[in-house]
Design an enzyme around this catalytic site. Structure first.
Site, mmCIF file in Angstrom:
data_model
loop_
_atom_site.group_PDB
_atom_site.id
_atom_site.type_symbol
_atom_site.label_atom_id
_atom_site.label_comp_id
_atom_site.label_asym_id
_atom_site.label_seq_id
_atom_site.Cartn_x
_atom_site.Cartn_y
_atom_site.Cartn_z
ATOM 1 N N HIS A 225 0.884 -1.182 0.000
ATOM 2 C CA HIS A 225 0.000 0.000 0.000
ATOM 3 C C HIS A 225 0.918 1.226 0.000
ATOM 4 O O HIS A 225 1.698 1.411 -0.924
ATOM 5 C CB HIS A 225 -0.912 -0.109 1.221
ATOM 6 C CG HIS A 225 -2.080 0.830 1.259
ATOM 7 N ND1 HIS A 225 -2.384 1.707 0.271
ATOM 8 C CD2 HIS A 225 -3.036 1.020 2.229
ATOM 9 C CE1 HIS A 225 -3.476 2.395 0.611
ATOM 10 N NE2 HIS A 225 -3.885 2.003 1.792
ATOM 11 N N HIS B 282 -2.067 -2.416 -10.081
ATOM 12 C CA HIS B 282 -3.085 -1.860 -9.200
ATOM 13 C C HIS B 282 -4.311 -2.754 -9.197
ATOM 14 O O HIS B 282 -4.642 -3.342 -10.227
ATOM 15 C CB HIS B 282 -3.491 -0.444 -9.651
ATOM 16 C CG HIS B 282 -4.118 0.339 -8.561
ATOM 17 N ND1 HIS B 282 -5.459 0.246 -8.274
ATOM 18 C CD2 HIS B 282 -3.587 1.194 -7.655
ATOM 19 C CE1 HIS B 282 -5.721 1.026 -7.248
ATOM 20 N NE2 HIS B 282 -4.605 1.610 -6.844
ATOM 21 N N ASP C 69 2.651 5.379 -6.739
ATOM 22 C CA ASP C 69 3.891 5.299 -5.969
ATOM 23 C C ASP C 69 5.147 5.314 -6.824
ATOM 24 O O ASP C 69 6.243 5.447 -6.290
ATOM 25 C CB ASP C 69 3.879 4.043 -5.095
ATOM 26 C CG ASP C 69 2.989 4.226 -3.880
ATOM 27 O OD1 ASP C 69 3.153 5.247 -3.212
ATOM 28 O OD2 ASP C 69 2.136 3.369 -3.631
HETATM 29 N N1 CMC Z 1 5.377 -6.580 -10.037
HETATM 30 C C1 CMC Z 1 5.378 -7.801 -10.595
HETATM 31 N N2 CMC Z 1 4.262 -8.507 -10.813
HETATM 32 C C2 CMC Z 1 3.108 -7.942 -10.444
HETATM 33 C C3 CMC Z 1 3.032 -6.677 -9.861
HETATM 34 C C4 CMC Z 1 4.242 -6.000 -9.657
HETATM 35 N N3 CMC Z 1 4.244 -4.771 -9.111
HETATM 36 N N4 CMC Z 1 1.746 -6.360 -9.604
HETATM 37 C C5 CMC Z 1 1.036 -7.404 -10.017
HETATM 38 N N5 CMC Z 1 1.851 -8.357 -10.520
HETATM 39 C C6 CMC Z 1 1.471 -9.619 -11.098
HETATM 40 C C7 CMC Z 1 1.223 -10.663 -10.013
HETATM 41 O O1 CMC Z 1 2.397 -11.361 -9.687
HETATM 42 C C8 CMC Z 1 0.217 -11.530 -10.700
HETATM 43 O O2 CMC Z 1 0.895 -12.313 -11.671
HETATM 44 P P1 CMC Z 1 0.519 -13.829 -11.894
HETATM 45 O O3 CMC Z 1 -0.930 -13.809 -12.323
HETATM 46 O O4 CMC Z 1 1.477 -14.251 -12.937
HETATM 47 O O5 CMC Z 1 0.723 -14.478 -10.557
HETATM 48 C C9 CMC Z 1 -0.641 -10.539 -11.473
HETATM 49 O O6 CMC Z 1 0.215 -9.438 -11.746
HETATM 50 C C10 CMC Z 1 -1.864 -10.057 -10.708
HETATM 51 O O7 CMC Z 1 -1.428 -9.548 -9.450
HETATM 52 P P2 CMC Z 1 -2.290 -9.542 -8.114
HETATM 53 O O8 CMC Z 1 -1.367 -9.580 -6.955
HETATM 54 O O9 CMC Z 1 -3.379 -10.559 -8.178
HETATM 55 O O10 CMC Z 1 -2.974 -8.151 -8.229
HETATM 56 P P3 CMC Z 1 -3.561 -7.375 -7.013
HETATM 57 O O11 CMC Z 1 -4.752 -6.686 -7.504
HETATM 58 O O12 CMC Z 1 -3.732 -8.181 -5.799
HETATM 59 O O13 CMC Z 1 -2.344 -6.397 -6.720
HETATM 60 C C11 CMC Z 1 -1.016 -4.688 -5.995
HETATM 61 C C12 CMC Z 1 -2.357 -5.056 -6.616
HETATM 62 C C13 CMC Z 1 -0.917 -3.169 -5.901
HETATM 63 C C14 CMC Z 1 -0.925 -5.271 -4.579
HETATM 64 C C15 CMC Z 1 0.127 -5.252 -6.865
HETATM 65 O O14 CMC Z 1 0.043 -4.751 -8.168
HETATM 66 C C16 CMC Z 1 1.493 -4.987 -6.258
HETATM 67 O O15 CMC Z 1 1.954 -5.742 -5.392
HETATM 68 N N6 CMC Z 1 2.173 -3.868 -6.694
HETATM 69 C C17 CMC Z 1 3.425 -3.510 -6.114
HETATM 70 C C18 CMC Z 1 3.206 -2.723 -4.837
HETATM 71 C C19 CMC Z 1 2.726 -1.320 -5.114
HETATM 72 O O16 CMC Z 1 3.225 -0.646 -5.992
HETATM 73 N N7 CMC Z 1 1.763 -0.868 -4.302
HETATM 74 C C20 CMC Z 1 1.170 0.453 -4.436
HETATM 75 C C21 CMC Z 1 -0.243 0.374 -4.903
HETATM 76 S S1 CMC Z 1 -0.975 1.921 -5.394
HETATM 77 C C22 CMC Z 1 -0.946 2.925 -4.030
HETATM 78 C C23 CMC Z 1 -1.513 2.380 -2.791
HETATM 79 O O17 CMC Z 1 -2.488 1.639 -2.778
HETATM 80 O O18 CMC Z 1 -1.013 2.728 -1.734
#
Ligand code: CMC
Length: 377
Positions: free
Chosen positions: A222, A261, A312
């Site tokens: 987050h 996201h 971010d």
């Molecule tokens: N780097 C590498 N792979 C990623 C990333 C990433 N940043 N984000 C998503 N993926 C991949 C993930 O591994 C998965 O791949 P697979 O289907 O092959 O396993 C696929 O994309 C779907 O990911 P998910 O985890 O199911 O997606 P989610 O909706 O749960 O995740 C998220 C959203 C923000 C947690 C994730 O994109 C992430 O971990 N991003 C990095 C952390 C980040 O930048 N956070 C800030 C978010 S925006 C501001 C805020 O909320 O504070």
């Protein structure tokens, strides 16, 4: 009551409540606060205007805005006991821990019956006004800077910079900070706002709800992501190494912070705006190193994984160019998001329904109780 059906892990796509505060169009990449597009707000408004909008549901008149700015200025002082408590915290403490503990502790010195408008807009204004003071009080002591004075004449953005850096920010620096505060002020039912609303939905008080929210924002998935982005840039070092580092991380199934996201399936509009500010500030300061690295990072991550930047990705570079230490990036996010958190808490109080979902039980149900003496060593 409807029977629970399939588990929605992470509550993904679950519509939990109605809200007038914020709309995200994840397919078009649009973000709306109370009807106004974030791009218009970032280009033309101030954090004070946006906070007013989130709390009252409409933009302020000049008089209303001046009143709010004056109130912010007057609400920046901490009780002496709280100042002493902050001064007693370890200098090596994580500033998010300091913020969470201080907001919680502040409630002890502003008991519910005497707090400015407990659990009302008065409380929302108090918390929004005082967070920069909490951060400044802690950071100045550990950095050996002179004690903080409230400076009621400064805007929220200029005061935040002054509190942290002990210098008068330039117009460009204040505006960059103001835009960052506007962009982070709300984001619908993100994890920390949801945490605040869950707490409020038990009819607990505003300070408890914001304490829950700060603890939730801290996590690297987050608000903590912007600090990790800057760590990554440091690890990468130069533009020609971006490709190798990113491919290595992806091959180890590591996440690249600042990308992806839950709601946006295209570029986060906040990233679009912050990218421009990263460039603008980089040019003004003669340092485009972060901008160049981030542009390359975007190119490689999109090509390799199809992911778009989120808010971010560029915010850390903006704060770093302003001279703000890295461990204060997430607390600055909190200094802005508190406007949205409090707006949501007030909305929750007005349309209260205890938030209490259900779990699908996957454990056994018919185990025979064995007395402890018969369970072995
Ligand atoms: N780097 C590498 N792979 C990623 C990333 C990433 N940043 N984000 C998503 N993926 C991949 C993930 O591994 C998965 O791949 P697979 O289907 O092959 O396993 C696929 O994309 C779907 O990911 P998910 O985890 O199911 O997606 P989610 O909706 O749960 O995740 C998220 C959203 C923000 C947690 C994730 O994109 C992430 O971990 N991003 C990095 C952390 C980040 O930048 N956070 C800030 C978010 S925006 C501001 C805020 O909320 O504070």
């Amino acid at each position: 009551m409807t029977e629970p059906t399939e588990v929605q892990r992470g509550l993904e796509d679950v519509v939990a409540l109605e809200s007038r505060i914020c709309f995200i169009d994840g397919k078009q990449g649009r973000l709306i606060y109370d009807g106004y597009d974030i791009r218009d707000l970032a280009a033309r408004s101030t954090f004070e205007e946006v906070a007013y909008l989130l709390w009252y549901g409409q933009l302020p008149t000049r008089t209303q805005l001046d009143d709010l700015s004056a109130r912010f200025g007057n609400l920046r002082t901490l009780p002496d006991e709280v100042v002493r408590a902050i001064d007693a915290f370890p200098a090596a403490a994580n500033p998010m821990d300091v913020l969470r503990t201080t907001v919680s502790g502040l409630a002890l010195f502003e008991p519910e019956e005497t707090r400015p408008g407990t659990s009302s807009i008065g409380g929302a204004q108090r918390l929004t006004a005082v967070i920069p003071t909490i951060l400044g009080q802690f950071h100045r002591r550990r950095a050996g800077l002179p004690p903080l004075v409230p400076r009621p004449e400064l805007s929220s953005a200029a005061y935040l910079l002054y509190a942290l850096l002990n210098r008068e920010p330039s117009e460009l620096e204040s505006r960059a900070t103001d835009v960052a505060l506007i962009l982070h002020a709300d984001h619908e039912l993100n994890a920390s706002t949801f945490a605040a609303r869950v707490t409020a939905s038990t009819l607990s008080d505003l300070y408890s709800a914001i304490t829950s929210a700060i603890g939730t924002l801290k996590g690297p998935l987050h608000g903590g992501a912007n600090e990790r982005v800057m760590e990554l840039l440091e690890q990468i070092g130069t533009v020609d190494l971006v490709e190798e580092v990113v491919k290595g991380k992806l091959s180890r199934h590591e996440r690249i912070m600042g990308f992806g996201h839950r709601v946006y399936k295209v570029e986060d509009p906040r990233a679009t705006i912050l990218r421009e500010w990263s460039r603008k500030l980089g040019e003004a300061k003669g340092n485009l190193r972060y901008y160049d690295l981030l542009r390359k990072l975007e190119e490689v991550v999109h090509r390799e994984k199809g992911l778009y930047p989120n808010v971010d990705l560029y915010s850390g570079s903006v704060y770093a160019l302003l001279g703000i230490p890295r461990d204060l990036f997430t607390p600055i996010f909190a200094a802005s998001r508190v406007a949205g958190w409090t707006a949501h808490v007030l909305e929750e109080y007005q349309d209260l329904r205890l938030i209490r979902p259900t779990a699908k039980y996957v454990g056994p149900t018919d185990l025979k109780y064995v007395p402890i003496a018969e369970r072995g060593a």
